[in-house]
Write a protein that holds these residues in place. Structure first.
Motif, mmCIF file in Angstrom:
data_model
loop_
_atom_site.group_PDB
_atom_site.id
_atom_site.type_symbol
_atom_site.label_atom_id
_atom_site.label_comp_id
_atom_site.label_asym_id
_atom_site.label_seq_id
_atom_site.Cartn_x
_atom_site.Cartn_y
_atom_site.Cartn_z
ATOM 1 N N SER A 153 50.760 71.150 -0.646
ATOM 2 C CA SER A 153 50.687 69.294 -0.701
ATOM 3 C C SER A 153 48.701 68.781 -0.467
ATOM 4 O O SER A 153 48.275 69.946 -0.843
ATOM 5 N N LEU A 154 48.778 67.349 -1.064
ATOM 6 C CA LEU A 154 47.786 66.792 -1.724
ATOM 7 C C LEU A 154 47.416 65.807 -1.151
ATOM 8 O O LEU A 154 48.696 65.225 -0.986
ATOM 9 N N PHE A 155 46.487 65.309 -1.158
ATOM 10 C CA PHE A 155 45.536 63.816 -0.627
ATOM 11 C C PHE A 155 44.778 63.523 -1.318
ATOM 12 O O PHE A 155 43.786 64.227 -0.903
ATOM 13 N N LEU A 156 44.813 62.913 -2.424
ATOM 14 C CA LEU A 156 43.934 61.448 -2.826
ATOM 15 C C LEU A 156 43.971 61.182 -2.557
ATOM 16 O O LEU A 156 44.121 59.787 -2.486
ATOM 17 N N ARG A 157 42.109 60.738 -2.777
ATOM 18 C CA ARG A 157 41.707 59.326 -2.224
ATOM 19 C C ARG A 157 41.502 58.433 -3.537
ATOM 20 O O ARG A 157 41.596 58.331 -5.315
ATOM 21 N N LEU A 158 41.701 57.341 -3.577
ATOM 22 C CA LEU A 158 41.707 55.996 -5.242
ATOM 23 C C LEU A 158 40.260 55.366 -4.674
ATOM 24 O O LEU A 158 40.432 55.142 -4.018
ATOM 25 N N PRO A 159 40.057 56.197 -5.956
ATOM 26 C CA PRO A 159 38.570 55.262 -6.259
ATOM 27 C C PRO A 159 38.278 54.132 -5.966
ATOM 28 O O PRO A 159 38.757 53.596 -6.248
ATOM 29 N N ASP A 160 36.907 53.030 -6.225
ATOM 30 C CA ASP A 160 36.769 52.013 -5.759
ATOM 31 C C ASP A 160 36.691 51.431 -7.402
ATOM 32 O O ASP A 160 36.770 50.010 -7.837
ATOM 33 N N LEU A 161 35.491 52.175 -8.210
ATOM 34 C CA LEU A 161 34.907 51.918 -9.360
ATOM 35 C C LEU A 161 36.115 51.765 -10.449
ATOM 36 O O LEU A 161 36.994 52.381 -10.995
ATOM 37 N N PRO A 162 35.852 50.333 -11.146
ATOM 38 C CA PRO A 162 36.438 50.304 -12.538
ATOM 39 C C PRO A 162 36.201 51.141 -13.471
ATOM 40 O O PRO A 162 34.696 51.332 -13.328
ATOM 41 N N SER A 163 36.969 51.808 -14.070
ATOM 42 C CA SER A 163 36.387 53.366 -15.438
ATOM 43 C C SER A 163 35.550 52.457 -16.181
ATOM 44 O O SER A 163 35.581 51.461 -16.870
ATOM 45 N N PRO A 164 34.345 52.582 -16.825
ATOM 46 C CA PRO A 164 34.059 52.299 -17.760
ATOM 47 C C PRO A 164 33.950 52.743 -19.183
ATOM 48 O O PRO A 164 33.748 52.526 -20.189
ATOM 49 N N ASP A 165 35.365 53.628 -19.316
ATOM 50 C CA ASP A 165 35.825 54.292 -20.667
ATOM 51 C C ASP A 165 36.976 53.281 -20.622
ATOM 52 O O ASP A 165 38.074 54.760 -20.261
ATOM 53 N N PRO A 166 37.868 52.307 -20.468
ATOM 54 C CA PRO A 166 39.573 52.353 -20.370
ATOM 55 C C PRO A 166 39.963 53.150 -22.006
ATOM 56 O O PRO A 166 41.296 53.468 -21.318
ATOM 57 N N LEU A 167 39.403 53.508 -22.816
ATOM 58 C CA LEU A 167 40.443 54.077 -24.010
ATOM 59 C C LEU A 167 40.110 55.656 -23.735
ATOM 60 O O LEU A 167 41.273 55.670 -24.333
ATOM 61 N N LEU A 168 39.682 56.349 -22.925
ATOM 62 C CA LEU A 168 39.422 57.574 -22.897
ATOM 63 C C LEU A 168 40.359 57.670 -21.249
ATOM 64 O O LEU A 168 41.830 58.284 -21.676
ATOM 65 N N CYS A 169 40.739 56.243 -20.686
ATOM 66 C CA CYS A 169 41.692 56.283 -19.544
ATOM 67 C C CYS A 169 43.509 56.251 -20.341
ATOM 68 O O CYS A 169 43.958 57.360 -20.259
ATOM 69 N N GLU A 170 43.544 55.383 -21.565
ATOM 70 C CA GLU A 170 44.587 55.396 -22.449
ATOM 71 C C GLU A 170 44.756 56.770 -22.690
ATOM 72 O O GLU A 170 46.304 56.489 -22.312
ATOM 73 N N GLN A 171 44.353 57.287 -23.310
ATOM 74 C CA GLN A 171 44.271 58.533 -24.083
ATOM 75 C C GLN A 171 45.176 59.291 -23.197
ATOM 76 O O GLN A 171 46.148 60.774 -23.878
ATOM 77 N N TRP A 172 45.142 59.379 -21.746
ATOM 78 C CA TRP A 172 45.588 60.364 -21.180
ATOM 79 C C TRP A 172 47.319 59.909 -20.973
ATOM 80 O O TRP A 172 47.722 60.597 -20.117
ATOM 81 N N THR A 173 47.387 58.640 -21.200
ATOM 82 C CA THR A 173 48.663 58.397 -20.887
ATOM 83 C C THR A 173 49.695 58.875 -22.126
ATOM 84 O O THR A 173 50.550 58.784 -21.582
#
Length: 256
Positions: free
Chosen positions: A78-98
């Motif tokens: 099982s897993l339980f993950l917390r949704l962080p509060d802060l917006p990413s400072p690097d949206p391009l890096l996040c997009e690359q993961w998709t």
């Protein structure tokens, strides 16, 4: 892709992708900003699971996510993950993961030992609301790093940078909206539901939430408009709009 993938959960705790992914429902709860797969609904169930498993759990004041493996066979339970509060400072890096290559399977830990998996620090949702990416404060992702997204449950991925877990991702997050322990609806969400979740998450990110909390009238107006849009979409997606509606109502009561 080949599922023979080594996963470094931390610098000292490792696992291997093996067997099927978790079959338990994925649940995204905006009210308490969490994502879970498996686990127990009752306190007694959760206590029993802790006794029968090992891995990461939040102890005392540690900001750690919960990832538990069965002691009997060292397989992910099982897993339980917390949704962080802060917006990413690097949206391009996040997009690359998709668009990272995807391996699918469960995890088998190398050794039966406890560890601490730090909770993610930043989050990002793509403009269409189809991907929710959460990364650690130190993502350790070089430009030339090998990126792999390991789908360990329905829609839920661990993100590996040169084998090390640097965050997690949910594809089509609106699909998994839940309130409590009921199963999310079986039917897929439409584009409007995805956008409403995106907008709800945007209003609860660090700076945006700070404005709400300070009583900023423009921010409160956006929240009230979101409430109106959620209500207008209830007939089309009643179960998910009930979940989102509760989250929005709590925000309105708390800050506006």
């Amino acid at each position: 892709m080949d599922v023979n993938v080594k996963v470094l959960l931390t610098d000292t705790a490792a696992a291997e992708v093996s067997g099927p992914p978790l079959s338990a429902p994925t649940r995204l709860r905006p009210v308490d900003a969490s994502l879970s797969v498996g686990g127990g609904a009752e306190p007694a169930d959760r206590e029993r699971e802790l006794a029968e498993t090992f891995g990461s759990a939040p102890w005392l004041w540690a900001e750690a996510d919960t990832v538990r493996f069965r002691a009997a066979d060292r397989r992910l339970r099982s897993l339980f993950l917390r949704l962080p509060d802060l917006p990413s400072p690097d949206p391009l890096l996040c997009e690359q993961w998709t668009v990272a290559p995807v391996a699918t399977g469960g995890l088998v830990a190398d050794r039966a030992e406890d560890f601490a998996l730090p909770a993610a620090a930043y989050r990002w949702t793509d403009p269409a609301g189809r991907h929710l990416v959460c990364l650690g404060a130190d993502p350790r992702t070089r430009a030339d790093a090998q990126r792999i997204a390991v789908r360990i449950a329905d829609g839920t991925h661990l993100l590996l940078s040169d084998g090390l877990v640097t965050g997690w991702m949910v594809t089509d997050p609106a699909r998994y909206l839940a309130d409590g322990w009921e199963e999310p609806p079986a039917t897929p969400p439409d584009a409007t539901t995805a956008l409403l979740l995106r907008d709800c998450l945007a209003l609860t990110e660090g700076p945006a939430y700070d404005l709400l909390d300070s009583g900023d009238e423009a921010s409160c107006a956006r929240l009230r408009d979101l409430d109106r849009r959620v209500r207008a979409h209830t007939a089309a997606d009643p179960a998910r709009m009930s979940v989102l509606g509760k989250a929005v109502e709590r925000l309105l009561e708390d800050v506006c």
